[in-house]
Motif scaffolding. Structure first.
Motif, PDB file in Angstrom:
ATOM      1  N   ASP A  49      12.053   6.529   1.513  1.00  0.00           N
ATOM      2  CA  ASP A  49      12.487   6.272   2.892  1.00  0.00           C
ATOM      3  C   ASP A  49      11.360   6.552   3.893  1.00  0.00           C
ATOM      4  O   ASP A  49      11.442   6.128   5.045  1.00  0.00           O
ATOM      5  N   ARG A  50      10.340   7.274   3.458  1.00  0.00           N
ATOM      6  CA  ARG A  50       9.198   7.508   4.366  1.00  0.00           C
ATOM      7  C   ARG A  50       8.515   6.194   4.728  1.00  0.00           C
ATOM      8  O   ARG A  50       7.798   6.113   5.722  1.00  0.00           O
ATOM      9  N   ALA A  51       8.739   5.168   3.908  1.00  0.00           N
ATOM     10  CA  ALA A  51       8.154   3.844   4.180  1.00  0.00           C
ATOM     11  C   ALA A  51       9.224   2.906   4.753  1.00  0.00           C
ATOM     12  O   ALA A  51       9.156   1.692   4.596  1.00  0.00           O
ATOM     13  N   GLY A  52      10.203   3.493   5.463  1.00  0.00           N
ATOM     14  CA  GLY A  52      11.392   2.750   5.894  1.00  0.00           C
ATOM     15  C   GLY A  52      11.141   1.524   6.755  1.00  0.00           C
ATOM     16  O   GLY A  52      11.974   0.620   6.805  1.00  0.00           O
ATOM     17  N   TYR A  53       9.999   1.483   7.465  1.00  0.00           N
ATOM     18  CA  TYR A  53       9.715   0.325   8.335  1.00  0.00           C
ATOM     19  C   TYR A  53       8.545  -0.498   7.778  1.00  0.00           C
ATOM     20  O   TYR A  53       7.904  -1.253   8.487  1.00  0.00           O
ATOM     21  N   ILE A  54       8.278  -0.304   6.485  1.00  0.00           N
ATOM     22  CA  ILE A  54       7.153  -1.023   5.856  1.00  0.00           C
ATOM     23  C   ILE A  54       7.712  -2.034   4.865  1.00  0.00           C
ATOM     24  O   ILE A  54       8.380  -1.673   3.898  1.00  0.00           O
ATOM     25  N   SER A  55       7.465  -3.296   5.142  1.00  0.00           N
ATOM     26  CA  SER A  55       7.855  -4.338   4.195  1.00  0.00           C
ATOM     27  C   SER A  55       6.857  -5.480   4.274  1.00  0.00           C
ATOM     28  O   SER A  55       6.271  -5.737   5.326  1.00  0.00           O
TER      29      SER A  55
END
Ligand SMILES: NC(=O)c1ccc[n+]([C@@H]2O[C@H](COP(=O)([O-])OP(=O)(O)OC[C@H]3O[C@@H](n4cnc5c(N)ncnc54)[C@H](OP(=O)(O)O)[C@@H]3O)[C@@H](O)[C@H]2O)c1
Length: 253
Positions: free
Chosen positions: A232-238
């Motif tokens: 979830d630490r990469a929640g805005y990474i896609s």
């Protein structure tokens, strides 16, 4: 909470299984064809981590194996939080293997595409089918710096296959963002795994020398990047292509 590592019996996939198995409450399903390697990996884990892992023998080139793998994943309790598609093979052609492209074997090309592209495609389809009804999930594909540029150390067929993995990643990131699912790729440079097995020592020494950090990476270093993208630490990474190469892509490979 379930995680799946496709191609988890060796190298980068196996190190990712090790790290995921450290997550309290997780079930980590890992697949591959080599049952002996899977047993060695499970035996090397401390008991609490081993208890969180499940091996499912599965060849990504087989639709029926893939169906059986995802049936197995579905039957386990919990949602599918994350999946890492690591199964891959190196190309048999390329100047470094002494086979120039105009002499390349068509079946060898088909094999690279069948495993690296079609296998990844097949697993992505099943992973997204599992995650879409949940409304969340994170997928990481194992591409390569060869998915972002050409490199004289990698064959044209491998380079083409990894560009395709990057294309799938970017397209699906956009298509599934509204469904709460993130799709990213890691792009490792040269990493010390059995995949390098066939490489001559002088070539490896040359690759080491050309790397800005003057060394080859470890499977653990790639696995740490995968864990971050799954979390979830990469929640805005896609849709990103995270290079793990000590800056090698910025210079000569
Ligand atoms: N090492 C590098 O320098 C490097 C650099 C960039 C990207 N990569 C990528 O990283 C990924 C992992 O490679 P690695 O370096 O860790 O190599 P590896 O140690 O050879 O691992 C390859 C993994 O892929 C699995 N695999 C291969 N063919 C398969 C098939 N038909 N069905 C199911 N699983 C299959 C293998 O499992 P079984 O043998 O059990 O089937 C194994 O777990 C690959 O996608 C590779 O292209 C590697």
């Amino acid at each position: 909470m379930k995680y799946l590592v496709v191609g988890g019996t060796s190298g980068i996939g196996a190190e990712t299984v090790r790290l995921l198995a450290g997550i309290e409450g997780a079930t980590v399903v890992f697949s591959g064809r080599d049952e002996a390697a899977a047993a060695r990996l499970a035996d090397s884990l401390e008991p609490a981590r081993r208890a969180r892992t499940v091996f499912a023998r599965s060849d990504v080139t087989s639709p029926s194996d893939t169906d059986a793998l995802f049936e197995r994943v579905r039957a386990l309790p919990g949602d599918l939080h994350g999946a890492f598609n690591a199964a891959g093979v190196a190309g048999a052609d390329g100047p470094l293997r002494g086979v120039p492209f105009h002499q390349a074997d068509e079946r060898a090309f088909d094999r690279v595409i069948e495993v690296n592209v079609k296998g990844t495609w097949r697993c992505l389809r099943a992973e997204l089918a599992a995650m879409a009804p949940q409304g969340f999930g994170s997928i990481v594909n194992c591409a390569s710096v060869a998915g972002l540029r050409s490199a004289d150390s990698m064959s044209a067929s491998y380079t083409a296959s990894k560009h395709a993995v990057v294309g799938l990643t970017r397209s699906l990131a956009a298509e599934y963002a509204a469904s709460g699912i993130r799709v990213n790729a890691v792009c490792p440079g040269v990493i010390d795994t059995p995949m390098l097995g066939g490489m001559r020592e002088e070539l490896l020494a040359d690759l080491r020398r050309k790397n800005p950090a003057a060394r080859i990476g470890t499977a653990r270093e790639v696995a740490e990047a995968v864990l971050f993208l799954l979390s979830d630490r990469a929640g805005y990474i896609s849709g990103t292509t995270l290079t793990v190469d000590a800056g090698g892509l910025t210079g000569a490979l």
